[in-house]
Scaffold this active site. Structure first.
Site, PDB file in Angstrom:
ATOM      1  N   ASP A  66      -7.126 -15.726   3.007  1.00  0.00           N
ATOM      2  CA  ASP A  66      -8.507 -16.159   3.244  1.00  0.00           C
ATOM      3  C   ASP A  66      -9.352 -15.921   1.990  1.00  0.00           C
ATOM      4  OD1 ASP A  66      -7.933 -16.754   5.943  1.00  0.00           O
ATOM      5  OD2 ASP A  66      -9.877 -15.982   6.609  1.00  0.00           O
ATOM      6  N   ASP A 125      -2.455 -12.212   5.431  1.00  0.00           N
ATOM      7  CA  ASP A 125      -3.508 -12.865   6.216  1.00  0.00           C
ATOM      8  C   ASP A 125      -4.848 -12.713   5.495  1.00  0.00           C
ATOM      9  OD1 ASP A 125      -4.769 -14.066   8.488  1.00  0.00           O
ATOM     10  OD2 ASP A 125      -5.371 -12.071   9.155  1.00  0.00           O
ATOM     11  N   LYS A 167       0.878  -1.185   0.000  1.00  0.00           N
ATOM     12  CA  LYS A 167       0.000   0.000   0.000  1.00  0.00           C
ATOM     13  C   LYS A 167       0.904   1.221   0.000  1.00  0.00           C
ATOM     14  CE  LYS A 167      -4.084   1.955   0.231  1.00  0.00           C
ATOM     15  NZ  LYS A 167      -5.048   1.938  -0.890  1.00  0.00           N
TER      16      LYS A 167
HETATM   17  C1  IPM Z   1      -3.684 -17.251  10.082  1.00  0.00           C
HETATM   18  C2  IPM Z   1      -4.526 -16.882  11.266  1.00  0.00           C
HETATM   19  C3  IPM Z   1      -3.640 -16.281  12.345  1.00  0.00           C
HETATM   20  C4  IPM Z   1      -3.024 -15.009  11.758  1.00  0.00           C
HETATM   21  C5  IPM Z   1      -4.331 -15.989  13.680  1.00  0.00           C
HETATM   22  C6  IPM Z   1      -4.950 -17.230  14.261  1.00  0.00           C
HETATM   23  C7  IPM Z   1      -3.405 -15.345  14.681  1.00  0.00           C
HETATM   24  O1  IPM Z   1      -5.555 -16.037  10.894  1.00  0.00           O
HETATM   25  O2  IPM Z   1      -2.731 -18.041  10.236  1.00  0.00           O
HETATM   26  O3  IPM Z   1      -3.979 -16.775   8.984  1.00  0.00           O
HETATM   27  O4  IPM Z   1      -3.632 -13.936  11.816  1.00  0.00           O
HETATM   28  O5  IPM Z   1      -1.921 -15.107  11.241  1.00  0.00           O
HETATM   29 MG    MG Z   2      -5.742 -15.803   8.784  1.00  0.00          MG
END
Ligand code: IPM
Ligand code: MG
Length: 352
Positions: free
Chosen positions: A246, A242, A186
């Site tokens: 996802d 992170d 960013k």
């Molecule tokens: C991941 C998870 C972790 C992170 C959490 C559980 C601390 O979301 O491994 O992606 O944020 O890294």
């Molecule tokens: Mg995560």
């Protein structure tokens, strides 16, 4: 080959048990498993989410097979006692700064993706996420301002050596794949990101055969659903990685399919010492019901064999068996099917 098995909370134990069953089915000579407490489960038993004996076990192992941590019952605890601190502590204490999160489409799952099947079919990317720095590990706190308002704050920073070492991991990964590296930051707003970008460009001089590009994280989030096939290796910091990982998981159909490897600089006798975990969390809403998809945990075990034990053939066998299981339509609720955790695990072992 000493493997510390840290199953943790929620669905962690269920999915880890299936990963262990797969390793046992392979009958790899010389493999020894040790179990340790971690997360909320460890807090209840020892008063700390990462008790010293678990940390010692992890440090003495050649690889760590990790389940998940997180427990809503612990939400009220001081931050340093919350289950999440266990995984953050392991990453930091063991110097595991490089997180590899591959996301690729499996044949037969195109319809399960949140994207149109023809778009989903093109996905084969690797997120290389920095894991020891960024706003995750900066100073943080809460304070009351002079006018009485409460304020929370978290410090974001990267030092150049931290960027350089993860950039090398990204470039090397790209060399072994399609030769494209997209660094996500960013830099239009954050100083941390500007330094990140400058250092990535410097490191890029060592890799003339890798095509380097840069993308702002908001645009990357958009491109990941618009044209995910355009990505090969995505290099990014802890927080952005992170979030984007996802997002990538839903593009391939389910977060229950994404495995990860967290690697540092330390070598064991065979390869790189690492921690292997599914990227999904503890999923307390479905814990203990035998519904969780164990494939991300199983694929994490495959990554372990590949990176920590140089057992590429065994890793290939696992990955092929997972692909066949999915192609045969054996999947659980996360993918619109009705197979449970143990059914999927058994189907997968049958195909090994
Ligand atoms: C991941 C998870 C972790 C992170 C959490 C559980 C601390 O979301 O491994 O992606 O944020 O890294
Ligand atoms: Mg995560």
């Amino acid at each position: 080959m000493k493997i510390a098995v840290l199953a943790g909370d929620g669905i962690g134990p269920e999915v880890t048990a299936e990963a262990v069953a797969v390793l046992e089915a392979l009958r790899l000579p010389g493999m020894v498993l040790f179990e340790g407490d971690v997360g909320g489960a460890a807090y209840r038993r020892h008063g700390h989410p990462l008790p010293p004996e678990t940390l010692e076990m992890a440090k003495a192992s050649d690889a760590i097979l990790f389940g998940a941590v997180g427990d809503p019952a612990c939400d009220g605890l001081d931050r340093h006692l919350r289950p999440e601190q266990a995984i953050l502590g392991l990453r930091k204490e063991l110097g595991l700064f490089a997180n590899l999160r591959p996301a690729r489409m499996f044949n037969g799952l195109e319809g399960a993706s949140a994207l149109r099947p023809e778009v989903a079919a093109t996905i084969d990317l690797l997120i290389v996420r920095e894991l020891n720095g960024d706003v995750y590990f900066g100073e943080k706190g809460t304070r009351t301002l002079e006018d009485g308002r409460r304020q929370g704050w978290d410090m974001m920073s990267y030092a150049e050596d931290e960027v350089r070492r993860i950039a090398h991991v990204g470039f090397r990964a790209a060399k072994g794949r399609k030769g494209r590296l997209c660094s996500v930051d960013k830099a239009n707003v954050l100083e941390t990101s500007q330094l990140w970008r400058d250092v990535v460009i410097e490191v890029g001089a060592d890799y003339p055969d890798v095509a380097l590009s840069h993308m702002y994280v908001d645009n990357a989030a958009m491109q990941l659903v618009r044209d995910p096939g355009a990505f090969d290796v995505v290099l990014t910091g802890n927080l952005f990685g992170d979030i984007l990982s996802d997002q990538a998981s839903m593009c391939v159909g389910s977060i229950g399919l994404l495995a990860s490897a967290s690697l540092g600089a330390e070598q064991n006798q065979w390869g790189t010492r690492g921690l292997y975990e599914p990227i999904h969390g503890s999923a307390p809403d479905i814990a203990g019901q035998g519904k969780a998809n164990p494939l991300a945990a199983i694929l994490s075990a495959a990554m372990m064999l590949r990176h920590s034990f140089a057992m590429d053939a065994a890793a290939d066998r696992i990955e092929t068996a997972v692909a066949r299981t999915l192609a045969d339509g054996v999947f659980g609720a996360d993918l619109g099917g009705n197979a449970g955790t143990s059914t999927i695990g058994q189907a997968m072992r049958d195909r090994l």
